[in-house]
Design a protein around this motif. Structure first.
Motif, short mmCIF file in Angstrom:
data_model
loop_
_atom_site.label_atom_id
_atom_site.label_comp_id
_atom_site.label_asym_id
_atom_site.label_seq_id
_atom_site.Cartn_x
_atom_site.Cartn_y
_atom_site.Cartn_z
N PHE A 43 2.84 -1.54 5.55
CA PHE A 43 2.95 -2.94 5.98
C PHE A 43 1.57 -3.55 6.13
N GLN A 44 1.37 -4.69 5.50
CA GLN A 44 0.08 -5.38 5.62
C GLN A 44 0.26 -6.69 6.39
N PRO A 45 -0.58 -6.90 7.42
CA PRO A 45 -0.41 -8.09 8.27
C PRO A 45 -0.61 -9.41 7.51
N LEU A 60 4.69 -3.05 1.28
CA LEU A 60 4.13 -2.59 0.00
C LEU A 60 4.52 -1.13 -0.19
N ALA A 61 5.17 -0.85 -1.31
CA ALA A 61 5.72 0.48 -1.54
C ALA A 61 4.61 1.52 -1.74
N ARG A 62 4.81 2.69 -1.16
CA ARG A 62 3.87 3.80 -1.30
C ARG A 62 4.65 5.08 -1.62
N TRP A 63 4.21 5.77 -2.65
CA TRP A 63 4.85 7.01 -3.03
C TRP A 63 3.85 8.15 -2.86
N PHE A 112 8.96 -9.36 1.53
CA PHE A 112 9.49 -8.27 0.70
C PHE A 112 9.42 -8.67 -0.77
N ASN A 113 8.81 -7.82 -1.58
CA ASN A 113 8.68 -8.13 -3.01
C ASN A 113 9.98 -7.86 -3.75
N LEU A 114 10.42 -8.84 -4.50
CA LEU A 114 11.64 -8.68 -5.28
C LEU A 114 11.26 -8.69 -6.77
N LEU A 174 6.53 -18.01 -3.70
CA LEU A 174 6.08 -17.81 -5.08
C LEU A 174 4.83 -16.95 -5.03
N ASP A 175 4.96 -15.71 -5.49
CA ASP A 175 3.86 -14.74 -5.43
C ASP A 175 2.90 -14.98 -6.60
N ASP A 176 1.66 -14.53 -6.42
CA ASP A 176 0.65 -14.57 -7.49
C ASP A 176 0.53 -15.96 -8.09
N ASP A 198 -2.93 -16.49 -5.58
CA ASP A 198 -3.28 -15.17 -6.09
C ASP A 198 -4.68 -14.73 -5.64
N ARG A 199 -4.79 -13.44 -5.42
CA ARG A 199 -6.04 -12.84 -4.98
C ARG A 199 -7.22 -13.18 -5.88
N SER A 200 -6.97 -13.30 -7.19
CA SER A 200 -8.08 -13.56 -8.12
C SER A 200 -8.84 -14.84 -7.76
N ILE A 234 -8.16 -11.70 1.14
CA ILE A 234 -9.32 -12.15 1.93
C ILE A 234 -10.13 -10.92 2.37
N GLU A 235 -11.36 -10.86 1.91
CA GLU A 235 -12.17 -9.67 2.21
C GLU A 235 -13.41 -9.97 3.03
N ASP A 236 -13.82 -11.24 3.09
CA ASP A 236 -14.99 -11.51 3.93
C ASP A 236 -14.84 -12.80 4.75
N GLY A 253 -5.33 -9.91 3.75
CA GLY A 253 -6.43 -9.25 3.07
C GLY A 253 -7.06 -8.19 3.94
N TYR A 254 -7.91 -7.37 3.31
CA TYR A 254 -8.50 -6.23 4.01
C TYR A 254 -9.25 -6.65 5.26
N LEU A 255 -9.86 -7.84 5.25
CA LEU A 255 -10.58 -8.31 6.43
C LEU A 255 -9.65 -8.46 7.63
P1 C2E Z 1 1.25 -8.03 -4.68
O1 C2E Z 1 2.64 -8.35 -4.29
O2 C2E Z 1 0.40 -9.14 -5.18
O3 C2E Z 1 0.61 -7.32 -3.41
C1 C2E Z 1 -0.72 -7.49 -2.99
C2 C2E Z 1 -1.59 -6.33 -3.46
O4 C2E Z 1 -2.95 -6.61 -3.10
C3 C2E Z 1 -1.25 -5.01 -2.80
O5 C2E Z 1 -1.54 -3.95 -3.74
C4 C2E Z 1 -2.26 -4.95 -1.65
O6 C2E Z 1 -2.52 -3.64 -1.19
C5 C2E Z 1 -3.46 -5.56 -2.31
N1 C2E Z 1 -4.39 -6.17 -1.36
C6 C2E Z 1 -4.11 -6.79 -0.19
N2 C2E Z 1 -5.22 -7.27 0.40
C7 C2E Z 1 -6.24 -6.96 -0.42
C8 C2E Z 1 -7.67 -7.21 -0.37
O7 C2E Z 1 -8.22 -7.80 0.55
N3 C2E Z 1 -8.39 -6.74 -1.42
C9 C2E Z 1 -7.83 -6.07 -2.46
N4 C2E Z 1 -8.64 -5.64 -3.44
N5 C2E Z 1 -6.50 -5.84 -2.55
C10 C2E Z 1 -5.72 -6.27 -1.55
P2 C2E Z 1 -0.52 -2.75 -3.95
O8 C2E Z 1 0.03 -2.32 -2.63
O9 C2E Z 1 -1.23 -1.74 -4.79
O10 C2E Z 1 0.66 -3.39 -4.77
C11 C2E Z 1 0.47 -3.84 -6.09
C12 C2E Z 1 1.64 -4.62 -6.58
O11 C2E Z 1 2.79 -3.79 -6.72
C13 C2E Z 1 2.08 -5.74 -5.63
O12 C2E Z 1 1.25 -6.87 -5.81
C14 C2E Z 1 3.51 -5.96 -6.08
O13 C2E Z 1 3.55 -6.79 -7.22
C15 C2E Z 1 3.94 -4.57 -6.47
N6 C2E Z 1 4.72 -3.98 -5.37
C16 C2E Z 1 4.29 -3.32 -4.26
N7 C2E Z 1 5.34 -2.93 -3.51
C17 C2E Z 1 6.45 -3.36 -4.15
C18 C2E Z 1 7.87 -3.26 -3.86
O14 C2E Z 1 8.31 -2.70 -2.84
N8 C2E Z 1 8.73 -3.83 -4.78
C19 C2E Z 1 8.27 -4.46 -5.89
N9 C2E Z 1 9.18 -5.00 -6.73
N10 C2E Z 1 6.97 -4.58 -6.17
C20 C2E Z 1 6.06 -4.03 -5.32
#
Ligand code: C2E
Ligand code: CA
Ligand code: CA
Ligand code: CA
Length: 278
Positions: A43-45, A60-63, A112-114, A174-176, A198-200, A234-236, A253-255
């Motif tokens: 979980f990310q805040p 965010l899913a982790r395996w 929750f990402n769909l 709307l993500d990204d 989007d982060r970019s 957001i990192e800084d 973001g990580y910050l």
């Molecule tokens: P997303 O939905 O755009 O999630 C944000 C990603 O950015 C996450 O990567 C997160 O860890 C990362 N992030 C957050 N803050 C920062 C930051 O400050 N700096 C940097 N460099 N990265 C940051 P993550 O966890 O590796 O997930 C990647 C993508 O995988 C997600 O992008 C999402 O599209 C997909 N994903 C993750 N969990 C799920 C899920 O449960 N279901 C689905 N369908 N997709 C998922």
């Protein structure tokens, strides 16, 4: 195979075999992981930039393949989508998320990402609603993060899924936003509550005035449409201060906080709230 490509094929063969082998191994392991439940949410805040309070957490899913060895969702989500495993995986993840998030204070939401793939399955909305109800988690606390490709593939099915979920009180983000996967064409056809920048764009921000203007324009677009804007990555402090000055609503973001296991997310909440979370 083309005869002219023979030498190249030979040259690449060991590489490709490895790839196919790795993929088959991963697919088998993914199937087991879904069955055995070894894929879990972190979980990310999400922070309210006006009040500094915790607005929610994105799951965010982790395996964890074996202790300490993680496969990134960027690797296994696409595989799950191709193999159809995304359906049981998503249901499993939502269940775990609800079981955790129902312990948080009511005003703390769950993002929750769909996957786009799920939006072409017309009954998935009702199934997700049922899972929330079984787990005692109100859909009004859920914000679904979707990208554009989802909506384009099977429009009527997507309308039905999102319609069902919104009727139950869920919000849509709307993500990204701003990338190829999510853009202006989506704004007219679908109703939604949040734009996630989007982060970019955030990453590129301190690199020039033009990038700053793009972010400023997206935040203005959100406010014009009457929806919230969330900035990811957001990192800084500089990025944070600028987004705040623009009136961006939510920051991630990580910050502000890294993705963390459920127990750590509870501690994070406790520290912010100044009282224990059950
Ligand atoms: P997303 O939905 O755009 O999630 C944000 C990603 O950015 C996450 O990567 C997160 O860890 C990362 N992030 C957050 N803050 C920062 C930051 O400050 N700096 C940097 N460099 N990265 C940051 P993550 O966890 O590796 O997930 C990647 C993508 O995988 C997600 O992008 C999402 O599209 C997909 N994903 C993750 N969990 C799920 C899920 O449960 N279901 C689905 N369908 N997709 C998922
Ligand atoms: Ca997301
Ligand atoms: Ca995103
Ligand atoms: Ca992304």
């Amino acid at each position: 195979a083309k005869s002219s490509g023979r030498n190249r094929a030979v040259a690449f063969a060991p590489f490709m075999e490895q790839d196919v082998y790795k993929r088959a191994r991963l697919e088998g392991a993914l199937k087991r992981a879904v069955r055995e439940g070894t894929i879990i949410p972190h979980f990310q805040p999400l922070i309210d930039l006006r009040t500094n309070s915790v607005y929610g957490f994105e799951a965010l899913a982790r395996w964890e393949l074996q202790p300490g060895e993680f496969v990134s969702p960027g690797e296994f989500i696409p595989l799950a989508e191709e193999t159809g495993l995304i359906v049981p995986l998503t249901e499993h993840l939502l269940r775990l998320c609800c079981a955790e998030a129902r312990n948080w204070p009511k005003h703390v939401g769950l993002a929750f990402n769909l996957s786009p793939v799920l939006l072409s399955d017309a009954v998935i909305g009702l199934r997700l609603i049922r899972i929330m109800s079984e787990e005692g988690f109100s859909p009004t606390r859920l914000e679904l993060e979707i990208t554009e490709s989802s909506v384009m593939k099977d429009y009527p099915a997507a309308q039905k899924v999102l319609g069902d979920l919104m009727e139950a009180g869920a919000r849509i983000a709307l993500d990204d936003f701003g990338t190829g996967y999510s853009s202006l064409s989506q704004l007219s056809g679908f109703s939604f509550d949040t734009i996630k920048i989007d982060r970019s764009f955030v990453t590129a921000m301190n690199k020039g005035e033009r990038q700053d203007k793009v972010i400023r324009a997206i935040v203005a677009l959100g406010s014009g449409l009457g929806v919230k804007t969330t900035a990811e990555g957001i990192e800084d402090e500089e990025q944070l201060a600028y987004l705040r000055s623009l009136g961006c609503d939510i920051g991630q973001g990580y910050l502000l906080g890294r993705p963390m296991p459920a127990e750590a997310a509870r501690r994070f909440l406790q520290e912010r709230l100044g009282h224990p979370v059950p």
